[in-house]
Every structure is written in structure tokens, then in C-alpha cells.
Design an enzyme around this catalytic site. Structure first.
Site: not given
Ligand code: PGH
Ligand code: ZN
Ligand code: CA
Length: 307
Positions: A50, A82, A134, A181, A210-213, A255
Site C-alpha cells: 500500500s 494496493d 474499484e 479492518g 477487498h476487506g476479506a479478512s 491485511d
Molecule cells: C484489503 C485488506 N486490502 O486492500 O482490502 O482488507 O482489512 O479485510 O484485511 P482487510
Molecule cells: Zn483494500
Molecule cells: Ca476505495
């Protein structure tokens, strides 16, 4: 081997119906953990950097570590920028051998997003680098908004089709209900699968989540055990993620899980062994915790033995 084109990695995943993990790095320990885990499962992997990671360690350090390690292993490794926001960072990434860049102008009006993204495609493609962009927003659950307002954050499939056609991007990140997050959902995780199906049908490119944790029980248990305060944290469960992959997701960004694993590892040593001050003894367990996370993800994504 040398770094591999991210597009090539994702087109194979798209054709064969699995997803490849894109894991964010913050330091050398993260790079080693990600690549070792992928090698052990013979999986392709994408390393995400990032703009804030670039500010932290410098782009040459980030790219250098990933390239050096990638050359020493037999799996396909992609190097990805990223959430690139600045044109300057995009150019630096292209110059430093990244195999793909994300331009994130999703906070701009549609026409402006198209214009910026087109420019990035021109720069990146002329160097053989692929591009992700995106549409929609990823709100945090802390944003206290109604269901209707939340819907308005999600990608519009018609717009997605126009956007991909007009910009010529290689893979696309539709907002379908996740957020970045450790606090993604107030209750059970939920994605807009119908929207995802439509986006895939209309765009026909590899899609990115994205945001797949996972922020799963195992991580939360370890966090609690070593005193990391995370009450109310909730991520994306593996059943929902697997279903998203069936419907066209080919790149899954993680992440937060790695950040939690890293911190848990560090805390476990510092709490249990007050006399330790050798950085290797402190960072070693953190690497092991992160490796576990990466392996678990790779298994859920279905990329084992696709390296
Ligand atoms: C993400 C990571 N990075 O680009 O989208 O998302 O916060 O769910 O790990 P997380
Ligand atoms: Zn992301
Ligand atoms: Ca965005």
C-alpha cells in the site's frame, strides 16, 4: 522464478475457478511468512504493497525484498500496488517492477474516476503492467448509516460494465458489502451475491474482493489469550468467501488477519518471556502466526497446488 504477471495469475484462476490471495506486507517478516506459506502449499500468491507501506519502508525496499525472494522459489509471485491514490506512486511502482497496480479513485465522481483510471491504464499497459480499479465504497461498520445508505455504497452493475469497457482495466474490485479492518459486520457476515453475479456477467474480468479478512475465532482466541483488545471484531466467514469465489471473485485481499497474527505473536513472547530481547526471538513467532494465517487462507481460496 522471476515475478509473474498478476493478470496471468488471475486469468488462470478465473478459468479454473479458484482465487489467489493478495496479502499486504509491512516488513520483511510479512514477506517471508507469505512466500514461505505459499511455497509450502505450492500456491500462487500476490504480494500487496500500500502507499502507507511504501511510506514506512520505501518502495525499493518493498520491491527488492519481494523480487529477491520470488526469484528463489518455484511458485508464481505477483507484486501489486494496493490502493494507489497518487499518479506519482503509480509511476514509481511501474518503474520498480511491480506486476500490477491498483488505482483507487473510487471516492471521485464516475466520470472523473474513468478519466484518472484510463490515464493509469495507458501508463501501466505501456510497461506490461496490469491494472485494478474499484467502484463503490467500503464503509466501516462504525459508520452509523441505514441499510438504504449502505446499499448506495455498493457497486452499480451497469456502471461497472461501462467502467470496465471505457477504461480497459484488467481486473475489477466491486464493492459488495465488505469493509477494511477488524470490525466488518455487526452480526453474521453477508455479501450481495446477486450484485456480484451481475457484475461478473457484465464485465467478464477477474474480480477482486477487498476487506476479506476472516478475523476468525482462532485469531480472536489468540488475541484474547495474549491481551490484545479486539472486542466486537468480526470478519468474513469462509463459507461466504467460498461462495463469492464460486460467483467470480479471483483475488482476495487480506491485511487485517496478518496484522492481528503479527501482534499476537509479538505479544506472546513479550508477555511470556520478560527476559527476551533478541529481535529474532520476538519476530520469529510472529512470522509463524502469519504463516498459519496465509496457509489457512490459501486452503479456503482453493489455490493449493496451483503454484
Ligand atoms: C484489503 C485488506 N486490502 O486492500 O482490502 O482488507 O482489512 O479485510 O484485511 P482487510
Ligand atoms: Zn483494500
Ligand atoms: Ca476505495
Amino acid at each position: 522464478m522471476a515475478l509473474v504477471s498478476t493478470l496471468e495469475i488471475l486469468e488462470k484462476a478465473d478459468k479454473e475457478g479458484y482465487a489467489v490471495g493478495a496479502f499486504n506486507i509491512n516488513n520483511m517478516e510479512t514477506v517471508i511468512a507469505i512466500i514461505e506459506a505459499a511455497v509450502e502449499l505450492d500456491s500462487p500468491v500476490i504480494v500487496g504493497v500500500s502507499e502507507s507501506a511504501i511510506r514506512y519502508m520505501g518502495i525499493k525496499m518493498a520491491a527488492g525484498m519481494v523480487k529477491t525472494l520470488a526469484e528463489a522459489v518455484p511458485i508464481s509471485v505477483g507484486l501489486h500496488l494496493d490502493h494507489g491514490k497518487k499518479m506519482e506512486t503509480i509511476k514509481e511502482a511501474v518503474k520498480n517492477g511491480f506486476t500490477s497496480v491498483m488505482i483507487d479513485a473510487s471516492d471521485r465522481p464516475f466520470e472523473e474516476n474513468v478519466k484518472i483510471t484510463k490515464k493509469v491504464v495507458e501508463i501501466a499497459h505501456s510497461a506490461g503492467v496490469s491494472v485494478e480499479a474499484e467502484l463503490g465504497k467500503l464503509p466501516g461498520p462504525e459508520d452509523d448509516i441505514s441499510i438504504e445508505e449502505r446499499e448506495a455504497f455498493l457497486v452499480n452493475p451497469e456502471e461497472a460494465e461501462k467502467f470496465v469497457d471505457q477504461t480497459g482495466i484488467d481486473f475489477f474490485a466491486p464493492a459488495i458489502g465488505t469493509s477494511h479492518g477488524a470490525f466488518k459486520f455487526k452480526a453474521k457476515s453477508k455479501l450481495d451475491f446477486e450484485r456480484l453475479r451481475l457484475v461478473k456477467e457484465k464485465t467478464q474480468v477477474p474480480l477482486v474482493l477487498h476487506g476479506a479478512s476472516s478475523v476468525n475465532k482462532k485469531l480472536l482466541g489468540a488475541a484474547e489469550k495474549y491481551g490484545l483488545e479486539l472486542s466486537g471484531a468480526r470478519g468474513l466467514c469462509s463459507e461466504v468467501l467460498k461462495k463469492a469465489i464460486k460467483k467470480g471473485i479471483n483475488k482476495v485481499n487480506t491485511d487485517t488477519d496478518l496484522r492481528i497474527a503479527f501482534t499476537v505473536g509479538i505479544r506472546s513472547v513479550l508477555l511470556q518471556e520478560p527476559s527476551v530481547f533478541d529481535p529474532r526471538k520476538i519476530m520469529g513467532p510472529a512470522m509463524d502466526f502469519m504463516k498459519d494465517v496465509v496457509k489457512e487462507r490459501i486452503e479456503v481460496l482453493g489455490s493449493v497446488n496451483k503454484g
